[in-house]
Scaffold this active site. Structure first.
Site, PDB file in Angstrom:
ATOM      1  N   HIS A 306       0.853  -1.186   0.000  1.00  0.00           N
ATOM      2  CA  HIS A 306       0.000   0.000   0.000  1.00  0.00           C
ATOM      3  C   HIS A 306       0.887   1.233   0.000  1.00  0.00           C
ATOM      4  O   HIS A 306       1.946   1.246   0.612  1.00  0.00           O
ATOM      5  CB  HIS A 306      -0.902   0.018   1.245  1.00  0.00           C
ATOM      6  CG  HIS A 306      -2.079   0.922   1.092  1.00  0.00           C
ATOM      7  ND1 HIS A 306      -2.003   2.278   1.303  1.00  0.00           N
ATOM      8  CD2 HIS A 306      -3.355   0.676   0.703  1.00  0.00           C
ATOM      9  CE1 HIS A 306      -3.189   2.819   1.072  1.00  0.00           C
ATOM     10  NE2 HIS A 306      -4.024   1.874   0.710  1.00  0.00           N
ATOM     11  N   ASP A 363      -7.997  -5.079  -0.374  1.00  0.00           N
ATOM     12  CA  ASP A 363      -8.466  -5.922  -1.484  1.00  0.00           C
ATOM     13  C   ASP A 363      -8.144  -7.394  -1.309  1.00  0.00           C
ATOM     14  O   ASP A 363      -8.623  -8.219  -2.096  1.00  0.00           O
ATOM     15  CB  ASP A 363      -7.826  -5.421  -2.791  1.00  0.00           C
ATOM     16  CG  ASP A 363      -8.374  -4.054  -3.160  1.00  0.00           C
ATOM     17  OD1 ASP A 363      -7.566  -3.132  -3.349  1.00  0.00           O
ATOM     18  OD2 ASP A 363      -9.593  -3.907  -3.200  1.00  0.00           O
TER      19      ASP A 363
HETATM   20  C1  SDX Z   1      -6.114   0.302  -3.057  1.00  0.00           C
HETATM   21  O1  SDX Z   1      -4.296   4.820  -2.004  1.00  0.00           O
HETATM   22  C2  SDX Z   1      -5.266   4.168  -1.416  1.00  0.00           C
HETATM   23  O2  SDX Z   1      -5.703   4.542  -0.360  1.00  0.00           O
HETATM   24  C3  SDX Z   1      -5.810   2.966  -2.199  1.00  0.00           C
HETATM   25  C4  SDX Z   1      -6.861   2.112  -1.477  1.00  0.00           C
HETATM   26  C5  SDX Z   1      -8.141   2.887  -1.225  1.00  0.00           C
HETATM   27  O3  SDX Z   1      -8.845   2.536  -0.279  1.00  0.00           O
HETATM   28  O4  SDX Z   1      -8.458   3.798  -2.057  1.00  0.00           O
HETATM   29  O5  SDX Z   1      -6.353   1.634  -0.253  1.00  0.00           O
HETATM   30  C6  SDX Z   1      -7.269   0.919  -2.349  1.00  0.00           C
HETATM   31  O6  SDX Z   1      -5.822   0.684  -4.162  1.00  0.00           O
HETATM   32  C7  SDX Z   1      -5.302  -0.742  -2.333  1.00  0.00           C
HETATM   33  C8  SDX Z   1      -4.084  -1.240  -3.169  1.00  0.00           C
HETATM   34  C9  SDX Z   1      -4.593  -2.309  -4.172  1.00  0.00           C
HETATM   35  N1  SDX Z   1      -3.482  -2.679  -5.099  1.00  0.00           N
HETATM   36  C10 SDX Z   1      -2.871  -3.855  -5.006  1.00  0.00           C
HETATM   37  O7  SDX Z   1      -3.082  -4.688  -4.123  1.00  0.00           O
HETATM   38  C11 SDX Z   1      -1.875  -4.116  -6.134  1.00  0.00           C
HETATM   39  C12 SDX Z   1      -0.600  -4.738  -5.566  1.00  0.00           C
HETATM   40  N2  SDX Z   1       0.108  -3.711  -4.779  1.00  0.00           N
HETATM   41  C13 SDX Z   1       1.006  -2.865  -5.446  1.00  0.00           C
HETATM   42  O8  SDX Z   1       1.143  -2.834  -6.781  1.00  0.00           O
HETATM   43  C14 SDX Z   1       1.575  -1.712  -4.635  1.00  0.00           C
HETATM   44  O9  SDX Z   1       1.817  -2.170  -3.379  1.00  0.00           O
HETATM   45  C15 SDX Z   1       0.724  -0.459  -4.584  1.00  0.00           C
HETATM   46  C16 SDX Z   1       0.353   0.001  -5.942  1.00  0.00           C
HETATM   47  C17 SDX Z   1      -0.496  -0.697  -3.785  1.00  0.00           C
HETATM   48  C18 SDX Z   1       1.567   0.619  -3.890  1.00  0.00           C
HETATM   49  O10 SDX Z   1       2.622   0.853  -4.708  1.00  0.00           O
HETATM   50  P1  SDX Z   1       3.718   1.980  -4.368  1.00  0.00           P
HETATM   51  O11 SDX Z   1       3.379   2.741  -3.155  1.00  0.00           O
HETATM   52  O12 SDX Z   1       3.970   2.743  -5.611  1.00  0.00           O
HETATM   53  O13 SDX Z   1       4.922   1.113  -3.948  1.00  0.00           O
HETATM   54  P2  SDX Z   1       6.006   0.565  -4.936  1.00  0.00           P
HETATM   55  O14 SDX Z   1       5.348   0.001  -6.167  1.00  0.00           O
HETATM   56  O15 SDX Z   1       7.036   1.628  -5.112  1.00  0.00           O
HETATM   57  O16 SDX Z   1       6.571  -0.674  -4.097  1.00  0.00           O
HETATM   58  C19 SDX Z   1       7.599  -0.484  -3.128  1.00  0.00           C
HETATM   59  C20 SDX Z   1       8.422  -1.782  -3.211  1.00  0.00           C
HETATM   60  C21 SDX Z   1       8.904  -2.096  -4.628  1.00  0.00           C
HETATM   61  O17 SDX Z   1      10.066  -2.893  -4.464  1.00  0.00           O
HETATM   62  P3  SDX Z   1      11.529  -2.132  -4.583  1.00  0.00           P
HETATM   63  O18 SDX Z   1      11.522  -1.381  -5.900  1.00  0.00           O
HETATM   64  O19 SDX Z   1      11.599  -1.222  -3.370  1.00  0.00           O
HETATM   65  O20 SDX Z   1      12.532  -3.262  -4.554  1.00  0.00           O
HETATM   66  O21 SDX Z   1       7.582  -2.897  -2.834  1.00  0.00           O
HETATM   67  C22 SDX Z   1       7.443  -3.767  -3.942  1.00  0.00           C
HETATM   68  C23 SDX Z   1       7.824  -2.989  -5.181  1.00  0.00           C
HETATM   69  O22 SDX Z   1       8.321  -3.859  -6.184  1.00  0.00           O
HETATM   70  N3  SDX Z   1       6.031  -4.170  -3.975  1.00  0.00           N
HETATM   71  C24 SDX Z   1       5.590  -5.397  -4.200  1.00  0.00           C
HETATM   72  C25 SDX Z   1       4.202  -5.321  -4.068  1.00  0.00           C
HETATM   73  N4  SDX Z   1       3.844  -4.059  -3.787  1.00  0.00           N
HETATM   74  C26 SDX Z   1       4.983  -3.353  -3.723  1.00  0.00           C
HETATM   75  N5  SDX Z   1       6.231  -6.535  -4.498  1.00  0.00           N
HETATM   76  C27 SDX Z   1       5.447  -7.633  -4.660  1.00  0.00           C
HETATM   77  N6  SDX Z   1       4.103  -7.655  -4.551  1.00  0.00           N
HETATM   78  C28 SDX Z   1       3.454  -6.515  -4.258  1.00  0.00           C
HETATM   79  N7  SDX Z   1       2.132  -6.511  -4.154  1.00  0.00           N
END
Ligand code: SDX
Length: 429
Positions: A306, A363
């Site tokens: 998140h 989710d």
């Molecule tokens: C919602 O904003 C809100 O409030 C949203 C929400 C709401 O109520 O409106 O809460 C609803 O959208 C919840 C999120 C639903 N999405 C997912 O579940 C999709 C999977 N999660 C991600 O893609 C990710 O975690 C996000 C999009 C939710 C957040 O992404 P960020 O903040 O841009 O973080 P990032 O992509 O920069 O990740 C940081 C690190 C990275 O690794 P490094 O580059 O540091 O090595 O964490 C890793 C990412 O690769 N990472 C994951 C991961 N999520 C982040 N690795 C594996 N699996 C994951 N799910």
């Protein structure tokens, strides 16, 4: 903590005011920055940027706190109905009995679609994604209520809010019935908001639909948990579109499309596809945890991580308990819930996830409940939209009611070519 920040740029040092939020958050006010220095700030995805002041929702990602108008989400999920929470978010306080009765009556009186609008569904293929239908139908509502087109029509706003909250639910149910080839079921004024939804979704003319009050309670909880989340992607979209003085229907139609993205509200649908894929592949969760750690795999654990929560999403905790309760009512235990439990346990003991503070989000478990209710996977994000609608409306209204609101128009850092002459076609080689 000083109430001013200093910024040195070149040989110039400027003072910037520091705002303190009601929970102690600090915000450096840079509204005069470009005028005083000629410089702008760059913050891709607005990770460090507040777009507005807001009094609607407070969340603390480090502590896993979420409150609507100051009330903890746990207390609302346990004690309130979705209609009460919608009122709380939009009008700023829990409704007194008279206010709740009037608001409920408004939703009851405006649950049907114009019969011409019902015919729009004839044009959609049965395989249409319901999020596409939802957004198109919400935008089309403005054709039937032209008085709502001007945001200056303050007396129209409350009835427009009621129409939208009630009709979005009807549109969602009609899109499901269309996909099933079943007749649309009209709303019933004798039913509560959530009971009406279940009846419009699952009742058929051939038999009486038996309402399950446990499912009505769980649906109220799920919609409450999704109702708002401060400046998330779809809410910021609603604010962006609404800042041009576009009407509420147009602003929400845009928010629906932003929510559809798999990184945002579309994640609940992706979670179920992921769990099903792991199940079909023998249920080896460790294999998928390892895959999610490989950057080039293109695979992420959907429902994990998140932007703001670096702790367990408080909503996910409540939904996980509800998923347990609902699946126990099913004739057979849901194998995907067991895989979800094992996946969570494997991820939360793995340093990759622990180091990056990646926890289950809202989710991760919600789709398990929707599935247990008989809601198809492609309707999961529609359920998120029905829940989030009061939050979108509350933010749109907070912005429209604020006399200092200006149209949103961010700046950029230009990295393209400097000036160069036009080359006639014959000379382009
Ligand atoms: C919602 O904003 C809100 O409030 C949203 C929400 C709401 O109520 O409106 O809460 C609803 O959208 C919840 C999120 C639903 N999405 C997912 O579940 C999709 C999977 N999660 C991600 O893609 C990710 O975690 C996000 C999009 C939710 C957040 O992404 P960020 O903040 O841009 O973080 P990032 O992509 O920069 O990740 C940081 C690190 C990275 O690794 P490094 O580059 O540091 O090595 O964490 C890793 C990412 O690769 N990472 C994951 C991961 N999520 C982040 N690795 C594996 N699996 C994951 N799910």
């Amino acid at each position: 903590m000083s109430d001013r920040a200093q910024l040195k740029i070149g040989d110039k040092t400027i003072d910037l005011p520091v705002l303190v939020g009601s929970e102690g958050e600090l915000g450096i006010d840079i509204s005069k920055l470009r005028a005083e220095t000629g410089a702008v700030t760059l913050d891709p995805a607005f990770v460090n940027t507040a777009s507005t002041r807001s009094a609607i929702t407070f969340l603390d990602g480090e502590k896993g706190i979420l409150r609507y108008r100051g009330i903890p989400i746990e207390q609302l999920a346990e004690n309130a109905t979705f209609v009460e929470v919608a009122y709380l978010l939009i009008y700023g306080h829990l409704p007194k009995q008279t206010e709740l009765s009037a608001f409920s009556e408004l939703l009851t009186r405006h649950s049907m679609l114009h019969e011409d609008m019902k015919r729009f569904f004839d044009g959609y293929p049965g395989t249409s994604h319901p999020m596409a239908i939802l957004s198109a139908m919400v935008a089309s509502l403005s054709s039937f209520y032209p008085a709502a087109l001007s945001v200056k029509n303050k007396q129209e706003i409350d009835i427009t809010i009621g129409r939208l909250i009630s009709k979005l639910r009807t549109i969602a149910c009609y899109s499901y019935k269309k996909s099933m080839g079943q007749p649309f079921v009209y709303p019933k004024n004798s039913l509560s908001y959530c009971a009406n939804f279940l009846n419009m979704m699952f009742s058929i003319p051939a038999e009486t639909y038996e309402m399950d009050e446990d499912l009505v309670k769980v649906l109220n909880q799920l919609l409450i948990l999704h109702a708002d989340h401060e400046q998330n992607c779809s809410t910021s979209t609603v604010r962006m579109v609404g800042s041009s003085q576009a009407n509420l229907f147009a602003s929400v139609a845009a928010g629906i499309l932003a929510l559809w993205g798999p990184l945002h509200g579309g994640a609940n649908e992706e979670v179920l596809e992921m769990l099903q894929g792991i199940s079909d592949d023998g249920g080896d969760v460790k294999k998928y945890v390892e895959l999610a750690k490989k950057k080039d795999s293109g695979f992420r654990l959907m429902g994990f991580g998140h932007r703001v929560y670096k702790n367990y999403d408080p909503r996910a905790k409540i939904i996980k308990r509800a998923a347990d309760k609902v699946t126990k009512k099913m004739k057979e235990p849901d194998p995907l819930l067991e895989i979800a439990y094992r996946l969570e346990e494997a991820a939360l003991t793995d340093s990759y996830f622990v180091d990056r503070k990646l926890y289950p989000n809202v989710d991760f478990y919600s789709g398990i409940i929707y599935r247990a209710m008989g809601i198809p996977t492609n309707m999961f994000t529609v359920m998120f939209a029905i829940g989030r609608l009061p939050g979108w409306i509350a933010h749109w209204k907070e912005m429209v009611d604020d006399p200092t609101t200006k149209i949103m128009r961010p700046r950029q850092i230009y990295t393209g070519p400097t000036e160069q002459p036009f080359v006639p076609l014959a000379k382009r080689g």
